[in-house]
Design a protein around this motif. Structure first.
Motif, PDB file in Angstrom:
ATOM      1  N   LEU A   1       0.855  -1.195  -0.046  1.00 39.34           N
ATOM      2  CA  LEU A   1      -0.135   0.028  -0.031  1.00 39.34           C
ATOM      3  C   LEU A   1       0.748   1.131  -0.128  1.00 39.34           C
ATOM      4  O   LEU A   1       0.713   2.370  -0.647  1.00 39.34           O
ATOM      5  N   MET A   2       1.837   1.204   0.549  1.00 40.36           N
ATOM      6  CA  MET A   2       2.893   2.358   0.546  1.00 40.36           C
ATOM      7  C   MET A   2       3.347   2.472  -0.680  1.00 40.36           C
ATOM      8  O   MET A   2       3.553   3.838  -1.107  1.00 40.36           O
ATOM      9  N   LEU A   3       3.753   1.602  -1.321  1.00 38.83           N
ATOM     10  CA  LEU A   3       4.079   1.545  -2.814  1.00 38.83           C
ATOM     11  C   LEU A   3       3.155   2.239  -3.665  1.00 38.83           C
ATOM     12  O   LEU A   3       3.228   3.443  -4.320  1.00 38.83           O
ATOM     13  N   ALA A   4       1.792   1.818  -3.579  1.00 35.36           N
ATOM     14  CA  ALA A   4       0.793   2.249  -4.270  1.00 35.36           C
ATOM     15  C   ALA A   4       0.429   3.833  -3.951  1.00 35.36           C
ATOM     16  O   ALA A   4       0.185   4.530  -4.874  1.00 35.36           O
ATOM     17  N   THR A   5       0.519   4.291  -2.569  1.00 40.33           N
ATOM     18  CA  THR A   5       0.312   5.589  -2.338  1.00 40.33           C
ATOM     19  C   THR A   5       1.160   6.504  -2.921  1.00 40.33           C
ATOM     20  O   THR A   5       0.599   7.455  -3.662  1.00 40.33           O
ATOM     21  N   ARG A   6       2.449   6.084  -3.016  1.00 41.26           N
ATOM     22  CA  ARG A   6       3.326   6.997  -3.607  1.00 41.26           C
ATOM     23  C   ARG A   6       3.037   7.170  -5.247  1.00 41.26           C
ATOM     24  O   ARG A   6       3.538   8.509  -5.642  1.00 41.26           O
ATOM     25  N   LEU A   7       2.467   6.484  -5.907  1.00 35.86           N
ATOM     26  CA  LEU A   7       2.052   6.412  -7.291  1.00 35.86           C
ATOM     27  C   LEU A   7       0.512   7.319  -7.712  1.00 35.86           C
ATOM     28  O   LEU A   7       0.577   7.215  -8.639  1.00 35.86           O
ATOM     29  N   VAL A   8      -0.141   7.697  -6.732  1.00 41.01           N
ATOM     30  CA  VAL A   8      -1.428   8.131  -7.027  1.00 41.01           C
ATOM     31  C   VAL A   8      -0.855   9.819  -7.595  1.00 41.01           C
ATOM     32  O   VAL A   8       0.029  10.415  -7.227  1.00 41.01           O
ATOM     33  N   ARG A   9      -1.738   9.858  -8.822  1.00 39.46           N
ATOM     34  CA  ARG A   9      -1.157  10.979  -9.309  1.00 39.46           C
ATOM     35  C   ARG A   9      -1.555  12.324  -8.584  1.00 39.46           C
ATOM     36  O   ARG A   9      -2.459  12.675  -8.056  1.00 39.46           O
ATOM     37  N   PRO A  10      -0.463  13.264  -8.823  1.00 43.41           N
ATOM     38  CA  PRO A  10      -0.546  14.743  -8.192  1.00 43.41           C
ATOM     39  C   PRO A  10      -1.888  15.459  -8.619  1.00 43.41           C
ATOM     40  O   PRO A  10      -2.073  15.518  -9.645  1.00 43.41           O
ATOM     41  N   GLY A  11      -2.685  16.023  -7.564  1.00 45.00           N
ATOM     42  CA  GLY A  11      -3.789  16.686  -8.171  1.00 45.00           C
ATOM     43  C   GLY A  11      -5.149  15.833  -7.836  1.00 45.00           C
ATOM     44  O   GLY A  11      -6.298  16.367  -7.967  1.00 45.00           O
ATOM     45  N   ASP A  12      -4.829  14.508  -7.804  1.00 45.84           N
ATOM     46  CA  ASP A  12      -6.167  13.658  -7.597  1.00 45.84           C
ATOM     47  C   ASP A  12      -6.447  13.484  -6.290  1.00 45.84           C
ATOM     48  O   ASP A  12      -6.047  12.505  -5.742  1.00 45.84           O
ATOM     49  N   ASP A  13      -6.997  14.701  -5.762  1.00 46.04           N
ATOM     50  CA  ASP A  13      -7.230  14.579  -4.319  1.00 46.04           C
ATOM     51  C   ASP A  13      -8.105  13.374  -3.761  1.00 46.04           C
ATOM     52  O   ASP A  13      -7.845  12.836  -2.674  1.00 46.04           O
ATOM     53  N   ALA A  14      -9.134  12.991  -4.437  1.00 49.38           N
ATOM     54  CA  ALA A  14      -9.801  11.997  -4.126  1.00 49.38           C
ATOM     55  C   ALA A  14      -9.316  10.809  -3.900  1.00 49.38           C
ATOM     56  O   ALA A  14      -9.249  10.180  -3.003  1.00 49.38           O
ATOM     57  N   ALA A  15      -8.477  10.258  -4.920  1.00 47.41           N
ATOM     58  CA  ALA A  15      -7.723   9.202  -4.829  1.00 47.41           C
ATOM     59  C   ALA A  15      -6.530   9.192  -3.718  1.00 47.41           C
ATOM     60  O   ALA A  15      -6.325   8.352  -3.110  1.00 47.41           O
ATOM     61  N   GLN A  16      -5.831  10.365  -3.724  1.00 46.48           N
ATOM     62  CA  GLN A  16      -4.904  10.515  -2.789  1.00 46.48           C
ATOM     63  C   GLN A  16      -5.531  10.230  -1.056  1.00 46.48           C
ATOM     64  O   GLN A  16      -5.018   9.589  -0.304  1.00 46.48           O
ATOM     65  N   ALA A  17      -6.827  10.854  -0.947  1.00 45.43           N
ATOM     66  CA  ALA A  17      -7.428  10.708   0.322  1.00 45.43           C
ATOM     67  C   ALA A  17      -7.805   9.278   0.444  1.00 45.43           C
ATOM     68  O   ALA A  17      -7.804   8.867   1.641  1.00 45.43           O
TER      69      ALA A  17
END
Length: 807
Positions: free
Chosen positions: A385-401
């Motif tokens: 999950l830590m790997l996946a979290t690093r790869l969320v596109r910047p600006g996609d606040d919903a996915a990052q949250a």
């Protein structure tokens, strides 16, 4: 007179020798003349210093070259012409670019300096040449500013850059990466490479491969077949024919002709060297085919071969990615996770030419996270999950949250699990609970920022962050989170709870003054909330710790004796705060020596809340309050001449309180007897032990205020002391019971029994270990009791009895 010759002074020695001073003068004149004839030092010209800086750069000494140019630019003694300054700024750009070309990670400061120095390398009416446009494009590319980079590269092409097709390839890769171009436009770009004049063979093949991939992404498989047939004539050379076979295999793979693709690829590899680019490409594609067929072990073999034998290329990087997936499929997670990290690093080093799809890695690692979490393997799931979290596109606040929330929840759950194991005495955890809770707290804090527009979600994130930091024992960060929330969201329904939490945190840290500030602010600003009511008891505790017992009492009485007009909402006896206040008032009064008030509050607490876990402790404290109240009647109230008229009432109260104390001490013993020994704390065991001795004291003291003491009191006390001494025969406290037994026998007139008890005390003293005495004050060690027993035996009553027996 001595025959030794006397030494003469220097002036006498040179007297009459005029040549010596003349020699000195001649040497001095010669030295001065030579000095006058010395060559004047030459100041290096600008061109000499500039050439020196260029030679340093060409030698790869970029730092020294940069210093040399910087010194020329900032030398106040040298007046530079505009063209000289332009040359220096251009040279600085070339130095910085040369330095950064050798780095995988580029320095932001150097990128900024490249752009600034390039701006100053030309005059106001001049334009950059092709090379400077290219350098500026590199700087923007390193800055991940694709728009500016592409614009600069196109200007370099327009200005006639050398090797234009390589630069056009870079532009195509960047535009494909950032999107925004239609499929038709991308095909047109690639067609230009295939039909262009003097396009290098490698770039022509690159364009053909990109078109095949683009057709496959569209699902235009028939168009892909037509393209390969139409351009078959361009692949007649033996080396190009091998490349054509690879493109056919790639196309077949995309249309699910997997068996045909696999046969063609294996045949192709037989005709290639292991260092050939196509050997790496075919190995990578065979590995992907094996992964699709759910054969990760075979896939791993192909990926490892490419990884070990192929030179750095997009296929080797893609093989690293494939290797990570194969290792995960084989449940070799300890190897898979660092391999994924390597793939991510390779993609970051070549973000535009890579075949690694970071978003696909995110989806894959997210799937592994979900599967492992469902199986209960939280620690391993968290790493994916830590790997996946690093790869969320910047600006996609919903996915990052969403990802940060998952990460926070899993870290918190792991912290709870580690905490339970630590409490159970298991020590195999390698990541301590505190670290998990700290990670969870930081993740919840970040989540709060991502969902700040949603008050409910932000409030919950804040609460979880504070809770996580609290469990980690990090009070500073707990308070930071809560203080920021109270400041930024003063009207949130969570504010009263946050204020109460802030007070508790300060109270736990021993900062009682600040805790009082938070509690009082909560009670004043939010008096009708449960959190305000819940702040009263801890506020009283803080006042008590600060030595302000009167304020503590008034605060607690606001709960149990609610007054009309008090803004605090009425607290009923069923509320937890009412229960806490009753117990706290009993403690407050008894500690202050106000035993009658303490007895009243303890009695009410036991009547209302007899099933409370504190009932055991309070029963003992109530017994003690009765005993101590009786002692004060005997020692203070009865001797007071102003109480002559009520002495009989006082004596009656004295006997009643001692009788009640005895009953309660017996109840304490009985209550604890019904509990299993494993559930008793050290404090519980102390209450039981003291109850055995104090109940005997209560009976013994009954005789002290009786006109004609009843011998039955002494007899009964004797039996109770005997039981206590036997039960705790290995404890030094037993010695006090023996002394009281001796007193009882003497009161009963049985000196002989008293002597026997004295001897029993001596034997008992020998059986008590030194370790037991070490737990007590040094004033009551073994030596103290030996001396005391010797003194007791030497008292007149025992001496007279000994003499009578001797007669």
């Amino acid at each position: 007179m001595s025959d030794v010759p006397q030494q003469r002074v220097f002036s006498e020695q040179i007297a009459g020798r005029w040549q010596i001073p003349l020699l000195f003068l001649s040497v001095a004149l010669l030295t001065w003349g030579v000095w006058r004839l010395r060559p004047e030092p030459q100041v290096p010209t600008f061109d000499e210093l500039f050439s020196h800086a260029v030679r340093l750069r060409e030698a790869g000494l970029y730092i020294q070259a940069s210093d040399a140019v910087e010194n020329l630019l900032t030398d106040p003694a040298r007046a530079l012409q505009p063209d000289q300054r332009h040359r220096l700024h251009r040279e600085m750009v070339e130095i910085l670019v040369g330095y950064e070309l050798g780095n995988s990670v580029h320095g932001e400061d150097n990128i900024r300096r490249i752009i600034e120095h390039s701006d100053q390398s030309i005059g106001p009416d001049e334009s950059f040449d092709a090379q400077m446009y290219y350098w500026r494009g590199l700087a923007y590319q390193w800055q991940r500013n694709e728009t500016e980079a592409v614009a600069a590269y196109r200007q370099a092409l327009a200005a006639g850059i050398d090797d234009p097709w390589t630069l056009r390839k870079t532009i195509c890769e960047m535009e494909h990466k950032r999107g925004g171009k239609t499929v038709e436009q991308m095909h047109a770009e690639y067609d230009a490479f295939l039909s262009g004049v003097e396009v290098p063979e490698a770039l022509r093949y690159w364009a053909a491969e990109r078109k095949v991939e683009l057709f496959n992404q569209e699902g235009a498989f028939e168009a892909c077949e037509r393209f390969l047939e139409a351009y078959a004539g361009q692949f007649t050379e033996p080396s190009m024919q091998l490349g054509y076979d690879y493109l056919r295999a790639l196309a077949w793979y995309r249309v699910n002709r997997v068996d045909d693709a696999e046969r063609l690829l294996r045949a192709l590899r037989d005709r290639l060297n292991t260092t050939d680019q196509l050997y790496a490409a075919s190995g990578w594609l065979l590995g992907r085919i094996m992964l699709d067929q759910e054969a990760p072990a075979y896939a791993l073999g192909f990926f490892d071969e490419v990884r070990h034998n192929a030179p750095p290329s997009r296929y080797r990087a893609a093989a690293v990615w494939g290797r990570a997936e194969a290792l995960a499929g084989l449940e070799r997670h300890d190897e898979s996770i660092p391999t994924y990290e390597e793939a991510i690093r390779l993609a970051a080093e070549d973000p535009y030419g890579t075949m690694i799809d970071l978003q696909q890695i995110r989806e894959t690692t997210s799937r592994f996270f979900r599967e492992l979490r469902q199986r209960g393997e939280l620690a391993r799931a968290r790493e994916y999950l830590m790997l996946a979290t690093r790869l969320v596109r910047p600006g996609d606040d919903a996915a990052q949250a969403r990802y940060v929330n998952w990460l926070a929840d899993v870290s918190y759950e792991l912290g709870q699990r580690a905490l339970r194991r630590a409490v159970a005495g298991e020590t195999e955890e390698t990541y301590p609970a505190k670290a998990y809770f700290l990670d969870a707290g930081e993740a919840y804090r970040r989540l709060n920022q991502l969902v700040s527009f949603d008050q409910a979600a932000a409030t919950e994130a804040t609460r979880r962050a504070a809770e996580s930091f609290d469990l980690a024992g990090d009070r500073r960060r707990t308070m930071e989170v809560l203080e920021v929330f109270v400041k930024e969201r003063p009207y949130s329904p969570f504010v009263p709870e946050a204020l109460r939490w802030l007070g508790q945190t300060c109270q736990a840290a021993g900062d009682f003054h600040q805790a009082v500030v938070w509690y009082q602010r909560n009670i004043t600003d939010h008096p009708r909330t449960p959190a305000a009511a819940g702040s009263l008891v801890p506020l009283a505790e803080c006042f008590h710790n600060l030595g302000e017992a009167d304020k503590a009492e008034r605060t607690l009485l606001r709960i149990v004796d609610h007054m009309p007009g008090d803004p605090i909402q009425t607290i009923t006896p069923e509320a937890r705060e009412y229960r806490e206040a009753l117990f706290a008032l009993g403690d407050l009064y008894t500690q202050a020596g106000e035993y009658e008030k303490g007895i009243a509050r303890y009695t009410e607490a036991l009547r209302r809340f007899g099933d409370d876990a504190r009932a055991y402790r309070v029963t003992y404290l109530l017994a003690d309050a009765y005993r101590l109240s009786a002692r004060r009647i005997r020692e203070v109230d009865l001797p007071d001449d102003t109480n002559v008229a009520i002495r009989e009432q006082l004596r009656l109260a004295y006997r009643e309180r001692l009788g009640k104390a005895r009953e309660l001490y017996a109840e304490v013993i009985d209550r604890y007897r019904r509990r299993s020994a494993e559930t008793l704390t050290d404090l519980d065991e102390l209450y039981v032990k003291l109850s055995w001795f104090y109940q005997a004291d209560a009976v013994y003291d009954l005789s002290r205020e009786t006109a004609t003491p009843s011998l039955t009191h002494y007899q009964e006390a004797l039996e109770l002391y005997d039981k206590a001494a036997f039960r705790y025969k290995d404890d030094p406290i037993a010695m006090s019971a023996y002394v009281q037994m001796i007193n009882c026998y003497l009161r009963l007139g049985n000196v002989g029994k008293g002597r026997q008890t004295l001897q029993r005390a001596r034997w008992a003293l020998r059986g008590i270990t030194d370790e037991q005495f070490a737990r007590l004050t040094p004033l009551e060690d073994r030596g103290y009791w030996e001396e005391y027993l010797n003194w007791l035996e030497a008292t007149p009553v025992f001496v007279a009895e000994e003499l009578a027996r001797a007669d």
